[in-house]
Design a protein around this motif. Structure first.
Motif, PDB file in Angstrom:
ATOM      1  N   VAL A 111     113.930 101.175  32.034  1.00 23.73           N
ATOM      2  CA  VAL A 111     114.596  99.880  32.132  1.00 23.73           C
ATOM      3  C   VAL A 111     114.157  99.067  30.916  1.00 23.73           C
ATOM      4  CG1 VAL A 111     114.890  97.759  33.464  1.00 23.73           C
ATOM      5  CG2 VAL A 111     114.614  99.941  34.650  1.00 23.73           C
ATOM      6  N   LEU A 112     115.114  98.441  30.233  1.00 23.96           N
ATOM      7  CA  LEU A 112     114.813  97.761  28.982  1.00 23.96           C
ATOM      8  C   LEU A 112     114.606  96.262  29.210  1.00 23.96           C
ATOM      9  CD1 LEU A 112     117.482  99.464  26.668  1.00 23.96           C
ATOM     10  CD2 LEU A 112     115.154 100.223  27.194  1.00 23.96           C
ATOM     11  N   PRO A 113     113.393  95.752  29.000  1.00 24.20           N
ATOM     12  CA  PRO A 113     113.189  94.304  29.071  1.00 24.20           C
ATOM     13  C   PRO A 113     113.915  93.615  27.907  1.00 24.20           C
ATOM     14  CG  PRO A 113     111.098  95.511  29.129  1.00 24.20           C
ATOM     15  CD  PRO A 113     112.146  96.477  28.717  1.00 24.20           C
ATOM     16  N   THR A 114     114.641  92.560  28.195  1.00 25.97           N
ATOM     17  CA  THR A 114     115.353  91.805  27.164  1.00 25.97           C
ATOM     18  C   THR A 114     115.060  90.323  27.340  1.00 25.97           C
ATOM     19  OG1 THR A 114     117.345  91.608  28.537  1.00 25.97           O
ATOM     20  CG2 THR A 114     117.228  93.510  27.057  1.00 25.97           C
ATOM     21  N   VAL A 115     115.456  89.551  26.337  1.00 25.44           N
ATOM     22  CA  VAL A 115     115.248  88.105  26.372  1.00 25.44           C
ATOM     23  C   VAL A 115     116.521  87.452  26.900  1.00 25.44           C
ATOM     24  CG1 VAL A 115     114.658  86.048  25.037  1.00 25.44           C
ATOM     25  CG2 VAL A 115     113.664  88.270  24.423  1.00 25.44           C
TER      26      VAL A 115
ATOM     27  N   GLY B 251      99.493 101.349  27.744  1.00 24.53           N
ATOM     28  CA  GLY B 251      99.849 102.355  26.749  1.00 24.53           C
ATOM     29  C   GLY B 251     101.263 102.856  26.823  1.00 24.53           C
ATOM     30  N   VAL B 252     102.178 102.067  27.439  1.00 20.09           N
ATOM     31  CA  VAL B 252     103.554 102.534  27.573  1.00 20.09           C
ATOM     32  C   VAL B 252     104.284 102.463  26.245  1.00 20.09           C
ATOM     33  CG1 VAL B 252     105.771 102.057  28.678  1.00 20.09           C
ATOM     34  CG2 VAL B 252     103.661 101.941  30.002  1.00 20.09           C
ATOM     35  N   THR B 253     104.141 101.356  25.528  1.00 24.21           N
ATOM     36  CA  THR B 253     104.860 101.207  24.267  1.00 24.21           C
ATOM     37  C   THR B 253     104.243 100.094  23.456  1.00 24.21           C
ATOM     38  OG1 THR B 253     107.055 100.932  23.278  1.00 24.21           O
ATOM     39  CG2 THR B 253     106.526  99.538  25.157  1.00 24.21           C
ATOM     40  N   ASP B 254     104.562 100.068  22.175  1.00 26.74           N
ATOM     41  CA  ASP B 254     104.082  99.000  21.298  1.00 26.74           C
ATOM     42  C   ASP B 254     105.071  97.848  21.357  1.00 26.74           C
ATOM     43  OD1 ASP B 254     102.801  97.490  19.396  1.00 26.74           O
ATOM     44  OD2 ASP B 254     103.717  98.542  17.712  1.00 26.74           O
ATOM     45  N   PHE B 255     105.009  97.087  22.438  1.00 30.65           N
ATOM     46  CA  PHE B 255     105.926  95.965  22.638  1.00 30.65           C
ATOM     47  C   PHE B 255     105.263  94.722  22.055  1.00 30.65           C
ATOM     48  CE2 PHE B 255     108.845  93.317  25.201  1.00 30.65           C
ATOM     49  CZ  PHE B 255     110.002  94.042  25.013  1.00 30.65           C
ATOM     50  N   SER B 256     105.194  94.667  20.737  1.00 26.90           N
ATOM     51  CA  SER B 256     104.426  93.647  20.039  1.00 26.90           C
ATOM     52  C   SER B 256     105.226  92.361  19.900  1.00 26.90           C
ATOM     53  CB  SER B 256     104.048  94.164  18.647  1.00 26.90           C
ATOM     54  OG  SER B 256     105.223  94.454  17.907  1.00 26.90           O
ATOM     55  N   PRO B 257     104.559  91.242  19.558  1.00 29.90           N
ATOM     56  CA  PRO B 257     105.285  89.987  19.344  1.00 29.90           C
ATOM     57  C   PRO B 257     106.383  90.098  18.294  1.00 29.90           C
ATOM     58  CG  PRO B 257     102.940  89.549  19.554  1.00 29.90           C
ATOM     59  CD  PRO B 257     103.093  91.048  19.527  1.00 29.90           C
ATOM     60  N   GLU B 258     106.147  90.879  17.236  1.00 35.19           N
ATOM     61  CA  GLU B 258     107.182  91.018  16.202  1.00 35.19           C
ATOM     62  C   GLU B 258     108.399  91.766  16.745  1.00 35.19           C
ATOM     63  OE1 GLU B 258     105.982  94.944  13.693  1.00 35.19           O
ATOM     64  OE2 GLU B 258     104.536  93.323  13.683  1.00 35.19           O
ATOM     65  N   GLN B 259     108.160  92.727  17.654  1.00 36.90           N
ATOM     66  CA  GLN B 259     109.288  93.435  18.249  1.00 36.90           C
ATOM     67  C   GLN B 259     110.049  92.528  19.204  1.00 36.90           C
ATOM     68  OE1 GLN B 259     109.059  97.563  18.684  1.00 36.90           O
ATOM     69  NE2 GLN B 259     109.823  97.578  20.770  1.00 36.90           N
ATOM     70  N   ILE B 260     109.338  91.673  19.896  1.00 39.23           N
ATOM     71  CA  ILE B 260     110.002  90.705  20.774  1.00 39.23           C
ATOM     72  C   ILE B 260     110.897  89.780  19.955  1.00 39.23           C
ATOM     73  CG2 ILE B 260     109.628  88.744  22.326  1.00 39.23           C
ATOM     74  CD1 ILE B 260     107.092  90.186  23.301  1.00 39.23           C
ATOM     75  N   ARG B 261     110.414  89.355  18.778  1.00 38.90           N
ATOM     76  CA  ARG B 261     111.244  88.504  17.910  1.00 38.90           C
ATOM     77  C   ARG B 261     112.479  89.262  17.438  1.00 38.90           C
ATOM     78  NH1 ARG B 261     106.083  86.463  16.454  1.00 38.90           N
ATOM     79  NH2 ARG B 261     105.786  88.061  14.867  1.00 38.90           N
TER      80      ARG B 261
ATOM     81  N   VAL C 165     108.774  87.527  28.764  1.00 38.74           N
ATOM     82  CA  VAL C 165     108.881  88.756  27.980  1.00 38.74           C
ATOM     83  C   VAL C 165     107.586  89.011  27.225  1.00 38.74           C
ATOM     84  CG1 VAL C 165     110.097  89.897  26.098  1.00 38.74           C
ATOM     85  CG2 VAL C 165     111.375  88.583  27.760  1.00 38.74           C
ATOM     86  N   THR C 166     106.991  87.968  26.690  1.00 29.81           N
ATOM     87  CA  THR C 166     105.720  88.110  25.983  1.00 29.81           C
ATOM     88  C   THR C 166     104.652  88.669  26.917  1.00 29.81           C
ATOM     89  OG1 THR C 166     106.310  86.243  24.573  1.00 29.81           O
ATOM     90  CG2 THR C 166     103.987  86.891  24.621  1.00 29.81           C
ATOM     91  N   TRP C 167     104.626  88.163  28.160  1.00 29.96           N
ATOM     92  CA  TRP C 167     103.658  88.666  29.135  1.00 29.96           C
ATOM     93  C   TRP C 167     103.954  90.127  29.482  1.00 29.96           C
ATOM     94  CZ3 TRP C 167     104.307  90.646  34.046  1.00 29.96           C
ATOM     95  CH2 TRP C 167     103.137  90.838  34.785  1.00 29.96           C
ATOM     96  N   VAL C 168     105.223  90.461  29.656  1.00 33.62           N
ATOM     97  CA  VAL C 168     105.608  91.848  29.951  1.00 33.62           C
ATOM     98  C   VAL C 168     105.165  92.770  28.821  1.00 33.62           C
ATOM     99  CG1 VAL C 168     107.570  93.423  30.229  1.00 33.62           C
ATOM    100  CG2 VAL C 168     107.528  91.241  31.458  1.00 33.62           C
ATOM    101  N   GLY C 169     105.346  92.308  27.567  1.00 34.90           N
ATOM    102  CA  GLY C 169     104.918  93.111  26.422  1.00 34.90           C
ATOM    103  C   GLY C 169     103.429  93.380  26.450  1.00 34.90           C
ATOM    104  N   SER C 170     102.640  92.372  26.787  1.00 37.64           N
ATOM    105  CA  SER C 170     101.191  92.557  26.876  1.00 37.64           C
ATOM    106  C   SER C 170     100.839  93.550  27.969  1.00 37.64           C
ATOM    107  CB  SER C 170     100.510  91.213  27.144  1.00 37.64           C
ATOM    108  OG  SER C 170     100.775  90.296  26.106  1.00 37.64           O
ATOM    109  N   ALA C 171     101.527  93.467  29.102  1.00 39.99           N
ATOM    110  CA  ALA C 171     101.267  94.388  30.202  1.00 39.99           C
ATOM    111  C   ALA C 171     101.597  95.823  29.811  1.00 39.99           C
ATOM    112  CB  ALA C 171     102.067  93.966  31.430  1.00 39.99           C
ATOM    113  N   LEU C 172     102.731  96.013  29.124  1.00 40.44           N
ATOM    114  CA  LEU C 172     103.120  97.358  28.692  1.00 40.44           C
ATOM    115  C   LEU C 172     102.118  97.936  27.699  1.00 40.44           C
ATOM    116  CD1 LEU C 172     106.980  96.913  28.268  1.00 40.44           C
ATOM    117  CD2 LEU C 172     105.823  98.309  29.979  1.00 40.44           C
ATOM    118  N   ARG C 173     101.653  97.110  26.765  1.00 40.69           N
ATOM    119  CA  ARG C 173     100.675  97.590  25.791  1.00 40.69           C
ATOM    120  C   ARG C 173      99.367  97.961  26.453  1.00 40.69           C
ATOM    121  NH1 ARG C 173     102.524  93.156  23.007  1.00 40.69           N
ATOM    122  NH2 ARG C 173     100.543  92.042  23.268  1.00 40.69           N
TER     123      ARG C 173
END
Length: 348
Positions: free
Chosen positions: A194-198, A274-284, A263-271
């Motif tokens: 499932v793809l998290p989006t903004v 170790g699921v994926t590199d959902f970094s702040p730059e990727q969120i942008r 989304v930023t919080w979800v990215g931190s949880a995924l990282r």
């Protein structure tokens, strides 16, 4: 004697593919692959040297083998496999590039340098231009992550070019690389079930196929063909763009929209797991998108990609197998929801 080509980052699939390809060039006499870990794949007839480009030993390698062409591919956004960390990747990107360029500067035999960079240098911001050219400055410089790494890498490369004007330098700014073997952050993101989006954003994205990456690196590392010039900085991407919603529908993966802070919080949880590199730059990127112009790539470098952006994504999607939902069913469902919304809702 033919050329002696040294390639960094050969333990990754993309580096290995390029090493095997460049050996077929008639003017190449020897290819030397360098990495801190042995590759799990074959390098054909190339020689492999286990060496960490972060250490000064790389200068001895260049001098001892009279290397004349250096193809620096060890600039990446993710660790190799499950090993390493973001800190080790940054060290290789930045410190490793500094050491490699210092070695090239001291080695008289080096006459050509090719650097694998990224369109991440432009960042992703709400006031960005619709299309970036090679000379368009970013509205705001990236503050961290891989994007900041490539900004620093390109700064060191420009400094090297001033100190060694006799060396032909080519910087290739690749859009998001996709294909069956791609290991980029965006490839990991699209592999999620499932793809998290903004919420409220549907960014435009560009891709380049890994086969086209290999081919343009070959062009950049050789002598320029008549009427072309392979020194300078070039955006490299397939024709066209895809919206994130279109990409999700073609994968058959549902999206899960979040408000930006969530989304930023979800990215931190995924990282953290170790699921994926959902970094702040990727969120942008997944908020504002990024599109580059490739006129210089075609008219100056003389390269025409075989895959469009949509074609590169399609090949990647085939390699990943079906998503949770059949693409046709997902598309019909999304269209019905969009049609049921009041005018102006769901768009931004």
């Amino acid at each position: 004697m033919g050329k002696v080509v040294l390639v960094t980052g050969v333990a990754r699939q993309l580096g290995g593919r390029f090493v095997r390809r460049i050996q077929r060039e008639p003017d190449v006499d020897r290819v030397i692959g360098v990495d801190a870990v042995p590759p799990a794949h074959h390098l054909g007839g190339a020689d492999f040297l286990r060496a960490d480009i972060r250490h000064p030993r790389i200068a001895r390698v260049l001098a001892e083998h009279a290397v004349d062409t250096v193809v620096h591919m060890d600039v990446n956004g993710t660790p190799l496999g499950k090993r390493g960390s973001r800190a080790s990747v940054k060290e290789t990107n930045v410190i490793g590039t500094m050491q490699l360029l210092g070695a090239c500067q001291k080695t008289p035999s080096v006459k050509r340098l090719v650097v694998k960079s990224s369109t991440n240098v432009y960042g992703s911001a709400p006031r960005d231009p619709a299309i970036f050219t090679e000379t368009t400055p970013p509205k705001s410089l990236p503050s961290g992550g891989f994007a900041k790494d490539v900004v620093e890498v390109e700064g060191y490369v420009r400094g090297f070019a001033r100190r060694r004007p006799d060396v032909a330098v080519c910087v290739l700014r690749f859009a998001n690389i996709l294909g069956p073997c791609a290991d980029s952050p965006l490839a990991e993101y699209f592999a999620l079930p499932v793809l998290p989006t903004v919420l409220g954003f549907d960014p435009r994205l560009q891709f380049v196929h890994e086969d086209d990456v290999t081919e343009v690196l070959r062009i950049a590392s050789g002598e320029p063909r008549r009427g072309t010039l392979n020194s300078g900085t070039f955006n490299v991407a397939g024709d066209g763009v895809l919206l994130l919603s279109q990409a999700a529908r073609r994968l058959g993966r549902p999206t899960l929209p979040f408000f930006l802070p969530t989304v930023t919080w979800v990215g931190s949880a995924l990282r953290s797991v170790g699921v994926t590199d959902f970094s702040p730059e990727q969120i942008r990127l997944l908020t504002h998108g990024r599109v580059v112009r490739t006129t210089q790539m075609r008219e100056v470098l003389g390269f025409d990609p075989r895959f469009t952006t949509a074609g590169a994504f399609e090949d990647y999607a085939r390699s990943r197998g079906p998503g949770l939902l059949p693409p046709e069913t997902l598309a019909r469902t999304v269209d019905r929801i969009a049609a049921a919304l009041p005018a102006g809702r769901g768009q931004k």
